[in-house]
Write a protein that holds these residues in place. Structure first.
Motif, mmCIF file in Angstrom:
data_model
loop_
_atom_site.group_PDB
_atom_site.id
_atom_site.type_symbol
_atom_site.label_atom_id
_atom_site.label_comp_id
_atom_site.label_asym_id
_atom_site.label_seq_id
_atom_site.Cartn_x
_atom_site.Cartn_y
_atom_site.Cartn_z
ATOM 1 N N ILE A 17 0.834 -1.194 0.000
ATOM 2 C CA ILE A 17 0.000 0.000 0.000
ATOM 3 C C ILE A 17 0.869 1.245 0.000
ATOM 4 O O ILE A 17 0.629 2.187 -0.761
ATOM 5 N N ASN A 18 1.905 1.263 0.833
ATOM 6 C CA ASN A 18 2.800 2.423 0.881
ATOM 7 C C ASN A 18 3.538 2.622 -0.440
ATOM 8 O O ASN A 18 3.695 3.747 -0.910
ATOM 9 N N LEU A 19 3.997 1.537 -1.037
ATOM 10 C CA LEU A 19 4.698 1.658 -2.319
ATOM 11 C C LEU A 19 3.757 2.132 -3.419
ATOM 12 O O LEU A 19 4.157 2.886 -4.302
ATOM 13 N N SER A 20 2.513 1.679 -3.374
ATOM 14 C CA SER A 20 1.568 2.069 -4.420
ATOM 15 C C SER A 20 1.211 3.539 -4.341
ATOM 16 O O SER A 20 0.735 4.113 -5.311
ATOM 17 N N ASN A 21 1.430 4.181 -3.195
ATOM 18 C CA ASN A 21 1.178 5.617 -3.061
ATOM 19 C C ASN A 21 2.221 6.443 -3.807
ATOM 20 O O ASN A 21 1.960 7.583 -4.169
ATOM 21 N N ASP A 22 3.402 5.885 -4.033
ATOM 22 C CA ASP A 22 4.475 6.604 -4.704
ATOM 23 C C ASP A 22 4.924 5.799 -5.925
ATOM 24 O O ASP A 22 5.867 5.024 -5.867
ATOM 25 N N LEU A 23 4.225 5.975 -7.020
ATOM 26 C CA LEU A 23 4.516 5.189 -8.222
ATOM 27 C C LEU A 23 5.615 5.806 -9.080
ATOM 28 O O LEU A 23 5.826 5.397 -10.216
ATOM 29 N N LYS A 24 6.348 6.788 -8.542
ATOM 30 C CA LYS A 24 7.434 7.417 -9.285
ATOM 31 C C LYS A 24 8.616 6.472 -9.463
ATOM 32 O O LYS A 24 9.354 6.567 -10.427
ATOM 33 N N ASP A 25 8.791 5.560 -8.554
ATOM 34 C CA ASP A 25 9.931 4.646 -8.585
ATOM 35 C C ASP A 25 9.564 3.396 -9.386
ATOM 36 O O ASP A 25 8.780 2.564 -8.949
ATOM 37 N N MET A 26 10.110 3.268 -10.576
ATOM 38 C CA MET A 26 9.760 2.173 -11.479
ATOM 39 C C MET A 26 10.134 0.804 -10.911
ATOM 40 O O MET A 26 9.386 -0.151 -11.076
ATOM 41 N N ASP A 27 11.271 0.688 -10.214
ATOM 42 C CA ASP A 27 11.665 -0.599 -9.630
ATOM 43 C C ASP A 27 10.619 -1.079 -8.627
ATOM 44 O O ASP A 27 10.266 -2.257 -8.594
ATOM 45 N N GLN A 28 10.133 -0.160 -7.820
ATOM 46 C CA GLN A 28 9.111 -0.524 -6.847
ATOM 47 C C GLN A 28 7.812 -0.925 -7.537
ATOM 48 O O GLN A 28 7.148 -1.869 -7.133
ATOM 49 N N THR A 29 7.476 -0.211 -8.587
ATOM 50 C CA THR A 29 6.258 -0.525 -9.328
ATOM 51 C C THR A 29 6.345 -1.931 -9.920
ATOM 52 O O THR A 29 5.395 -2.722 -9.829
ATOM 53 N N ILE A 30 7.479 -2.262 -10.495
ATOM 54 C CA ILE A 30 7.670 -3.597 -11.075
ATOM 55 C C ILE A 30 7.610 -4.657 -9.977
ATOM 56 O O ILE A 30 6.978 -5.704 -10.149
ATOM 57 N N GLU A 31 8.234 -4.388 -8.841
ATOM 58 C CA GLU A 31 8.206 -5.327 -7.716
ATOM 59 C C GLU A 31 6.772 -5.577 -7.259
ATOM 60 O O GLU A 31 6.378 -6.718 -7.023
ATOM 61 N N ILE A 32 5.990 -4.509 -7.174
ATOM 62 C CA ILE A 32 4.584 -4.643 -6.776
ATOM 63 C C ILE A 32 3.837 -5.502 -7.785
ATOM 64 O O ILE A 32 3.105 -6.426 -7.412
ATOM 65 N N GLN A 33 4.002 -5.211 -9.062
ATOM 66 C CA GLN A 33 3.285 -5.948 -10.098
ATOM 67 C C GLN A 33 3.645 -7.430 -10.096
ATOM 68 O O GLN A 33 2.779 -8.282 -10.226
#
Length: 139
Positions: free
Chosen positions: A102-118
């Protein structure tokens, strides 16, 4: 005093992967006789520690997962059914990963985090449904 025959049987059963309960039944012994033999044979510390005493099975599994134990080690250490261990691990993942996702999804600027979430959500659709139920409506 344990006989050599009983000691050898316990060692054999331990090496074959039997649980303490199964060994007690087959060798007609107590778990207190198995523990020192297990320590000798495998060189492991089988004490779960005083912090584990009195805790529920779920709490014990959560603690061991936090410490980095594998699911197989947990099944042996807590002496539970593997299916039950996997169900508890699923609960652990929901609890431990939900807030982070949830915290990572609030800040989708970081592409690595977005990929990790997906990648995590693709591999764990049940957890995604749980997250959707609990996330704030502004997301």
């Amino acid at each position: 005093m344990i006989t050599k025959e009983k000691y050898d049987l316990i060692v054999k059963l331990l090496k074959e992967g039997y649980t303490n309960r199964e060994i007690c039944k087959n060798a007609k012994c107590s778990p207190n006789e198995i523990t020192p033999i297990r320590k000798t044979v495998f060189g492991e510390n089988t004490d779960t520690g005083t912090e584990m005493k009195g805790k529920s099975i779920c709490a014990q599994v959560f603690d061991l997962l936090e410490k980095g134990y594998s699911l197989a080690q947990i099944v042996i250490k807590v002496d539970i059914d593997p299916d039950e261990a996997m169900r508890i691990q699923d609960k652990y993942l929901i609890v431990s990963k939900k807030d982070r996702i949830i915290n990572l999804s609030n800040d989708l600027k970081d592409m690595d985090q977005t990929i990790e979430i997906q990648e995590f959500l693709k591999a764990n659709p049940k957890q995604w449904n749980e997250i959707k139920k609990s996330r704030p409506t502004y997301l």
